[in-house]
Design an enzyme around this catalytic site. Sequence first.
Site, PDB file in Angstrom:
ATOM      1  N   ASN A  64       0.953  -0.807   0.339  1.00 27.15           N
ATOM      2  CA  ASN A  64      -0.015  -0.114  -0.168  1.00 27.15           C
ATOM      3  C   ASN A  64       0.926   0.932   0.124  1.00 27.15           C
ATOM      4  O   ASN A  64       1.358   1.359   1.418  1.00 27.15           O
ATOM      5  CB  ASN A  64      -0.950   0.218   0.797  1.00 27.15           C
ATOM      6  N   ASN A  91       2.463   5.193 -10.250  1.00 24.47           N
ATOM      7  CA  ASN A  91       1.225   5.665 -11.097  1.00 24.47           C
ATOM      8  C   ASN A  91       0.145   4.444 -10.152  1.00 24.47           C
ATOM      9  O   ASN A  91      -1.156   5.175 -10.813  1.00 24.47           O
ATOM     10  CB  ASN A  91       1.823   3.996 -11.391  1.00 24.47           C
ATOM     11  N   SER A 143      -2.469  13.642 -14.283  1.00 24.14           N
ATOM     12  CA  SER A 143      -3.280  13.727 -14.735  1.00 24.14           C
ATOM     13  C   SER A 143      -3.485  14.886 -16.088  1.00 24.14           C
ATOM     14  O   SER A 143      -2.855  16.406 -15.183  1.00 24.14           O
ATOM     15  CB  SER A 143      -4.971  12.873 -13.578  1.00 24.14           C
ATOM     16  N   TYR A 156      -9.288  15.222  -6.781  1.00 20.16           N
ATOM     17  CA  TYR A 156      -8.349  14.519  -8.193  1.00 20.16           C
ATOM     18  C   TYR A 156      -7.625  15.630  -8.307  1.00 20.16           C
ATOM     19  O   TYR A 156      -6.311  15.170  -8.533  1.00 20.16           O
ATOM     20  CB  TYR A 156      -9.312  13.906  -8.419  1.00 20.16           C
ATOM     21  N   ALA A 157      -7.970  16.521  -9.011  1.00 16.22           N
ATOM     22  CA  ALA A 157      -7.197  18.219  -9.658  1.00 16.22           C
ATOM     23  C   ALA A 157      -5.616  18.152  -9.010  1.00 16.22           C
ATOM     24  O   ALA A 157      -5.178  18.344  -9.266  1.00 16.22           O
ATOM     25  CB  ALA A 157      -7.613  18.567  -9.915  1.00 16.22           C
ATOM     26  N   ALA A 158      -6.871  18.521  -7.705  1.00 15.69           N
ATOM     27  CA  ALA A 158      -5.165  19.035  -6.243  1.00 15.69           C
ATOM     28  C   ALA A 158      -3.825  18.037  -5.996  1.00 15.69           C
ATOM     29  O   ALA A 158      -3.013  18.129  -6.035  1.00 15.69           O
ATOM     30  CB  ALA A 158      -6.204  19.359  -5.261  1.00 15.69           C
ATOM     31  N   SER A 159      -5.079  16.826  -6.201  1.00 15.50           N
ATOM     32  CA  SER A 159      -3.723  15.604  -6.072  1.00 15.50           C
ATOM     33  C   SER A 159      -2.649  15.092  -7.661  1.00 15.50           C
ATOM     34  O   SER A 159      -1.429  15.733  -7.118  1.00 15.50           O
ATOM     35  CB  SER A 159      -4.477  14.846  -5.323  1.00 15.50           C
ATOM     36  N   LYS A 160      -3.038  15.963  -8.629  1.00 13.79           N
ATOM     37  CA  LYS A 160      -2.658  15.621  -9.581  1.00 13.79           C
ATOM     38  C   LYS A 160      -1.567  16.718  -9.741  1.00 13.79           C
ATOM     39  O   LYS A 160      -0.449  17.155 -10.454  1.00 13.79           O
ATOM     40  CB  LYS A 160      -3.102  14.642 -11.043  1.00 13.79           C
ATOM     41  N   ILE A 189      -8.275   7.787 -21.028  1.00 10.85           N
ATOM     42  CA  ILE A 189      -7.597   6.497 -21.511  1.00 10.85           C
ATOM     43  C   ILE A 189      -8.585   5.482 -21.421  1.00 10.85           C
ATOM     44  O   ILE A 189      -9.056   4.868 -19.831  1.00 10.85           O
ATOM     45  CB  ILE A 189      -5.788   6.024 -20.275  1.00 10.85           C
TER      46      ILE A 189
HETATM   47  N1  LIG Z   1      -7.675   6.429 -17.226  1.00  6.65           N
HETATM   48  C1  LIG Z   1      -7.436   7.239 -17.063  1.00  6.65           C
HETATM   49  O1  LIG Z   1      -7.874   7.734 -18.454  1.00  6.65           O
HETATM   50  C2  LIG Z   1      -6.559   8.624 -16.837  1.00  6.65           C
HETATM   51  C3  LIG Z   1      -6.577   9.747 -16.730  1.00  6.65           C
HETATM   52  C4  LIG Z   1      -5.451  10.112 -16.360  1.00  6.65           C
HETATM   53  C5  LIG Z   1      -4.199  10.440 -15.074  1.00  6.65           C
HETATM   54  N2  LIG Z   1      -4.572   9.036 -14.544  1.00  6.65           N
HETATM   55  C6  LIG Z   1      -3.203   7.868 -14.252  1.00  6.65           C
HETATM   56  O2  LIG Z   1      -3.299   7.327 -14.650  1.00  6.65           O
HETATM   57  C7  LIG Z   1      -3.213   5.853 -12.588  1.00  6.65           C
HETATM   58  C8  LIG Z   1      -3.596   4.344 -13.309  1.00  6.65           C
HETATM   59  O3  LIG Z   1      -4.526   4.438 -13.533  1.00  6.65           O
HETATM   60  P1  LIG Z   1      -5.798   3.443 -14.263  1.00  6.65           P
HETATM   61  O4  LIG Z   1      -6.393   4.086 -15.007  1.00  6.65           O
HETATM   62  O5  LIG Z   1      -4.514   2.443 -15.141  1.00  6.65           O
HETATM   63  O6  LIG Z   1      -6.617   2.781 -12.764  1.00  6.65           O
HETATM   64  P2  LIG Z   1      -6.930   1.792 -12.321  1.00  6.65           P
HETATM   65  O7  LIG Z   1      -8.097   1.984 -10.673  1.00  6.65           O
HETATM   66  O8  LIG Z   1      -7.566   0.164 -13.290  1.00  6.65           O
HETATM   67  O9  LIG Z   1      -5.397   1.264 -11.622  1.00  6.65           O
HETATM   68  C9  LIG Z   1      -5.187   1.850 -10.208  1.00  6.65           C
HETATM   69  C10 LIG Z   1      -3.971   0.440 -10.046  1.00  6.65           C
HETATM   70  O10 LIG Z   1      -3.756   0.724  -8.198  1.00  6.65           O
HETATM   71  C11 LIG Z   1      -3.680  -0.119  -7.882  1.00  6.65           C
HETATM   72  N3  LIG Z   1      -3.855   0.842  -6.108  1.00  6.65           N
HETATM   73  C12 LIG Z   1      -4.874   1.698  -5.902  1.00  6.65           C
HETATM   74  N4  LIG Z   1      -4.585   1.907  -4.403  1.00  6.65           N
HETATM   75  C13 LIG Z   1      -3.587   1.528  -4.228  1.00  6.65           C
HETATM   76  C14 LIG Z   1      -2.596   1.953  -2.827  1.00  6.65           C
HETATM   77  N5  LIG Z   1      -2.773   2.324  -1.835  1.00  6.65           N
HETATM   78  N6  LIG Z   1      -1.762   1.155  -3.191  1.00  6.65           N
HETATM   79  C15 LIG Z   1      -0.853   0.375  -4.275  1.00  6.65           C
HETATM   80  N7  LIG Z   1      -1.797   0.424  -5.000  1.00  6.65           N
HETATM   81  C16 LIG Z   1      -2.710   0.618  -5.567  1.00  6.65           C
HETATM   82  C17 LIG Z   1      -5.326   0.012  -8.130  1.00  6.65           C
HETATM   83  O11 LIG Z   1      -5.527  -1.417  -7.076  1.00  6.65           O
HETATM   84  C18 LIG Z   1      -4.953  -0.774  -9.398  1.00  6.65           C
HETATM   85  O12 LIG Z   1      -4.861  -2.244  -9.582  1.00  6.65           O
HETATM   86  C19 LIG Z   1      -3.687   7.172 -12.292  1.00  6.65           C
HETATM   87  O13 LIG Z   1      -2.852   7.400 -11.199  1.00  6.65           O
HETATM   88  C20 LIG Z   1      -4.214   7.958 -12.275  1.00  6.65           C
HETATM   89  O14 LIG Z   1      -5.104   8.612 -11.449  1.00  6.65           O
HETATM   90  C21 LIG Z   1      -5.332   7.867 -15.674  1.00  6.65           C
END
Ligand SMILES: NC(=O)c1ccc[n+]([C@@H]2O[C@H](COP(=O)([O-])OP(=O)(O)OC[C@H]3O[C@@H](n4cnc5c(N)ncnc54)[C@H](O)[C@@H]3O)[C@@H](O)[C@H]2O)c1
Length: 249
Positions: A64, A91, A143, A156-160, A189
Amino acid sequence: MEFNMENKVVVITGAARGIGFAIAEAFAKNRATVVIIDIVAEAVEKAVSKLESSGYTAFGYIGNVTDSAGIEALFAKIIQTHTKIDCLINNAGITRDNLVLRMKEEEWQMVLDINLKGSFICSQKAFKHMMKARCGCIINITSVIGIMGNAGQANYAASKGGLIAFTKSCAKEFASRGIRVNAVAPGFIETEMTASLSDEIRAEYAKVIPLQKMGSPLDVANLCLFLASDSASYISGQTIAVDGGLTMH
Ligand SMILES: NC(=O)c1ccc[n+]([C@@H]2O[C@H](COP(=O)([O-])OP(=O)(O)OC[C@H]3O[C@@H](n4cnc5c(N)ncnc54)[C@H](O)[C@@H]3O)[C@@H](O)[C@H]2O)c1
């Protein structure tokens, strides 16, 4: 995309599925030793066996990113087993969307803790090892929302957005040690995170994206490969969008 990642140890958080898994697969295909960290045990197992059944070298650990002591122990174990960490990709990320007036403090805190503090915790542990090696690279998955903001996603915006500022600060702090830090900002995506979007919302998004379509996890993975490669050795402190032209500076 082909880059020689042989003998490189790449640690990717939240890599059991989605964009993280696509990144893991892309690095594994390019002969890196891939280390997956994710909070969902069965998903880690499934991801590692999928990579192994394709003949790649991959290792999975349950972790985690908000658990500082757990991550410290895990990184020590990774160093002990694989001797080094060449690249860390932060990620792991979540959303808990709500309008600001309705947002619960827990929704705010959870998103900031995993997306921003989790990246800080993992980076801090990785930097310690990279500093000794006097090389390494960190890629933070931010993001476009961290650049543009979005109604209903203030947490989410603040975190990113914070992750982009963190990226620049770390790039300055660790440049003299030969460590590069960059951010990748995906747009919309196709993953499980965005699977719940209705067709109407997808069509609305497509209208504002110059390339008129959502991206794939591989689009994001390809940029990560380049940024981790020696071809990007003069690139640090940057945030590069993979968004079909949605954000333009
Ligand atoms: N999908 C999109 O359109 C998009 C767009 C911009 C940014 N992102 C960013 O890309 C990254 C991946 O996104 P995604 O769409 O593949 O998401 P997803 O939800 O499919 O995958 C996220 C993964 O992170 C894991 N996770 C969550 N909390 C965790 C923790 N505390 N410790 C360890 N692992 C943890 C989950 O189990 C999951 O496997 C994220 O940071 C997301 O914010 C995604």
